[in-house]
Every structure is written in C-alpha cells, then in structure tokens.
Design a protein around this motif. Structure first.
Motif, PDB file in Angstrom:
ATOM      1  N   ARG A  45       6.238  27.858 -30.490  1.00 16.98           N
ATOM      2  CA  ARG A  45       7.592  27.690 -29.937  1.00 16.98           C
ATOM      3  C   ARG A  45       8.585  27.301 -31.026  1.00 16.98           C
ATOM      4  NH1 ARG A  45       8.811  23.886 -26.566  1.00 16.98           N
ATOM      5  NH2 ARG A  45       7.066  22.543 -27.017  1.00 16.98           N
ATOM      6  N   GLU A  46       8.184  26.387 -31.875  1.00 17.46           N
ATOM      7  CA  GLU A  46       9.068  25.946 -32.957  1.00 17.46           C
ATOM      8  C   GLU A  46       9.402  27.090 -33.904  1.00 17.46           C
ATOM      9  OE1 GLU A  46      10.646  22.816 -33.561  1.00 17.46           O
ATOM     10  OE2 GLU A  46      10.129  22.800 -31.432  1.00 17.46           O
ATOM     11  N   ALA A  47       8.498  28.039 -34.031  1.00 17.41           N
ATOM     12  CA  ALA A  47       8.736  29.195 -34.903  1.00 17.41           C
ATOM     13  C   ALA A  47       9.730  30.177 -34.274  1.00 17.41           C
ATOM     14  CB  ALA A  47       7.420  29.912 -35.211  1.00 17.41           C
ATOM     15  N   GLY A  48       9.995  30.021 -32.956  1.00 16.70           N
ATOM     16  CA  GLY A  48      10.990  30.873 -32.313  1.00 16.70           C
ATOM     17  C   GLY A  48      10.485  31.732 -31.180  1.00 16.70           C
ATOM     18  N   ALA A  49       9.207  31.623 -30.808  1.00 20.32           N
ATOM     19  CA  ALA A  49       8.687  32.437 -29.710  1.00 20.32           C
ATOM     20  C   ALA A  49       9.445  32.132 -28.423  1.00 20.32           C
ATOM     21  CB  ALA A  49       7.195  32.170 -29.499  1.00 20.32           C
ATOM     22  N   GLN A  50       9.799  33.176 -27.688  1.00 16.73           N
ATOM     23  CA  GLN A  50      10.490  32.997 -26.416  1.00 16.73           C
ATOM     24  C   GLN A  50       9.533  32.503 -25.340  1.00 16.73           C
ATOM     25  OE1 GLN A  50      13.285  35.995 -25.108  1.00 16.73           O
ATOM     26  NE2 GLN A  50      12.504  35.824 -23.029  1.00 16.73           N
ATOM     27  N   GLU A  51       8.323  33.092 -25.298  1.00 14.43           N
ATOM     28  CA  GLU A  51       7.301  32.626 -24.374  1.00 14.43           C
ATOM     29  C   GLU A  51       5.994  32.431 -25.131  1.00 14.43           C
ATOM     30  OE1 GLU A  51       8.296  33.987 -19.890  1.00 14.43           O
ATOM     31  OE2 GLU A  51       7.123  35.419 -21.041  1.00 14.43           O
ATOM     32  N   VAL A  52       5.282  31.386 -24.725  1.00 10.80           N
ATOM     33  CA  VAL A  52       3.973  31.106 -25.294  1.00 10.80           C
ATOM     34  C   VAL A  52       3.003  30.963 -24.127  1.00 10.80           C
ATOM     35  CG1 VAL A  52       2.589  29.465 -26.628  1.00 10.80           C
ATOM     36  CG2 VAL A  52       4.965  29.909 -27.291  1.00 10.80           C
ATOM     37  N   HIS A 108       8.235  28.993 -21.293  1.00  8.47           N
ATOM     38  CA  HIS A 108       9.347  29.886 -21.596  1.00  8.47           C
ATOM     39  C   HIS A 108      10.490  29.040 -22.141  1.00  8.47           C
ATOM     40  CE1 HIS A 108      11.900  33.484 -20.958  1.00  8.47           C
ATOM     41  NE2 HIS A 108      12.851  32.552 -20.895  1.00  8.47           N
ATOM     42  N   GLU A 109      10.910  29.327 -23.332  1.00  3.84           N
ATOM     43  CA  GLU A 109      12.025  28.616 -23.960  1.00  3.84           C
ATOM     44  C   GLU A 109      13.333  29.255 -23.538  1.00  3.84           C
ATOM     45  OE1 GLU A 109      12.140  25.854 -26.026  1.00  3.84           O
ATOM     46  OE2 GLU A 109      10.031  25.669 -25.466  1.00  3.84           O
ATOM     47  N   LEU A 110      14.258  28.470 -23.047  1.00  2.38           N
ATOM     48  CA  LEU A 110      15.548  29.012 -22.624  1.00  2.38           C
ATOM     49  C   LEU A 110      16.476  29.255 -23.809  1.00  2.38           C
ATOM     50  CD1 LEU A 110      16.139  26.919 -19.395  1.00  2.38           C
ATOM     51  CD2 LEU A 110      15.357  29.284 -19.599  1.00  2.38           C
ATOM     52  N   ARG A 111      16.360  28.465 -24.844  1.00  2.00           N
ATOM     53  CA  ARG A 111      17.143  28.637 -26.077  1.00  2.00           C
ATOM     54  C   ARG A 111      18.621  28.919 -25.795  1.00  2.00           C
ATOM     55  NH1 ARG A 111      13.358  27.758 -29.546  1.00  2.00           N
ATOM     56  NH2 ARG A 111      11.356  28.819 -29.479  1.00  2.00           N
ATOM     57  N   GLY A 112      19.206  28.045 -24.973  1.00  2.00           N
ATOM     58  CA  GLY A 112      20.629  28.159 -24.686  1.00  2.00           C
ATOM     59  C   GLY A 112      20.967  28.980 -23.459  1.00  2.00           C
ATOM     60  N   ALA A 113      19.996  29.719 -22.926  1.00  2.00           N
ATOM     61  CA  ALA A 113      20.240  30.492 -21.695  1.00  2.00           C
ATOM     62  C   ALA A 113      20.354  29.511 -20.521  1.00  2.00           C
ATOM     63  CB  ALA A 113      19.096  31.470 -21.458  1.00  2.00           C
TER      64      ALA A 113
END
Length: 167
Positions: A55-62, A74-79
């Motif tokens: 996740r820290e590397a940027g994966a959207q889902e793990v 699932h990372e929302l990353r601002g969504a």
C-alpha cells in the motif's frame, strides 16, 4: 440480498447487538454479512508488514489471502468515501447484510438506545428507523420496541421484514 441496519449514538451497544444477531441468525442457517462504518481512522495491517509495504508503494488494492480467509484493502487516495450501495455491491451473495452505522442512508434500521447514555433518539427524526432496542420505554413512539437483550425477538422482527420484502 436483504439489508437491515443497526444505528445509534456511540457506546449505546450497537456492536454488541450486531454480534449477537449474527450469532443467532447464522445459528439458524442464514448466510449473514456485515458492513461497519467508522468515523475514525482504522489501520488493518501493521507498518513494515508486506501488505502495508504494498500500500505504501502506491497499490490501489491489496489482497491478503490465506487458507482460512482473505482481505481486500482498497486505498481511496483522495477519492470520496464509497456509498453504502457501492460497498454492498462488492459483497458476495448472502441472505442478509447487517449494517452497523451508515445512519444517513435510507435502508430500514433499528436504533439502539440506552437511558444511561442520555443521547437523543434518532428515531424521532429518521423515518427509516423501523424499531427500537432500548432499556427505556417510549410510549409516544409508534414503533416496535424491544428490550436490549431480546436478540431472538429482534431477529424474528428482521426475518419477518425479510419475508415480507421477498414476497
């Protein structure tokens, strides 16, 4: 898939009731899933662990998979935060989804209320609340009211609503 919610103010016993309902309903052979809304940050894995690093590397889902279970983060990353409907669409088929929280959505809900907490009733303002689990009677409120420990009665109420909705 039918949806029924359990709402109430913090520390009124929502999680305890949801857990007891899941135990009761799965004991009767139903496939039950849950969705829990939290208003605070939740970290599901630990810094330094492999999935955290993904996740820290940027994966959207793990996806973390084992022989006993899997989890998808699932990372929302601002969504924007997903709606309840979007989350429900991601669930595997089941008989019933118990939703804890998400009190602003229109699915049918039971409110959990404890006199000692001193919180106002949501049911007075929310027409999607169809019943109350409480240790305090509200004779002026025209809703079915259950004792907080009446898990069998609450489950029967939910099952009756499911049957009516299915027909």
């Amino acid at each position: 898939m039918q949806v029924f919610g359990v709402v109430g103010w913090k520390n009124n016993g929502k999680t305890t009731l949801v857990v007891r309902l899941v135990e009761h309903l799965t004991g009767r052979g139903l496939r039950v899933s849950t969705v829990k809304h939290a208003h605070h940050e939740v970290e599901l894995d630990q810094p330094g662990k492999d999935t955290w690093r993904h996740r820290e590397a940027g994966a959207q889902e793990v996806v973390l998979a084992t022989a006993r279970r899997f989890a998808i983060v699932h990372e929302l990353r601002g969504a924007p935060e997903p709606s309840l409907d979007e989350l429900l669409a991601r669930l595997a088929p089941c008989d019933l989804v118990l939703v804890e929280g998400f009190k602003r959505f229109a699915h049918p809900k039971l409110e959990v209320h404890r006199r000692a907490r001193g919180t106002p009733l949501l049911a007075r303002e929310d027409p999607s609340i169809v019943a109350l689990a409480t240790d305090e009677p509200f004779p002026d409120l025209p809703l079915p009211q259950f004792d907080l420990d009446d898990v069998a009665g609450i489950a029967a109420f939910i099952l009756e609503r499911m049957e009516r909705a299915a027909s």
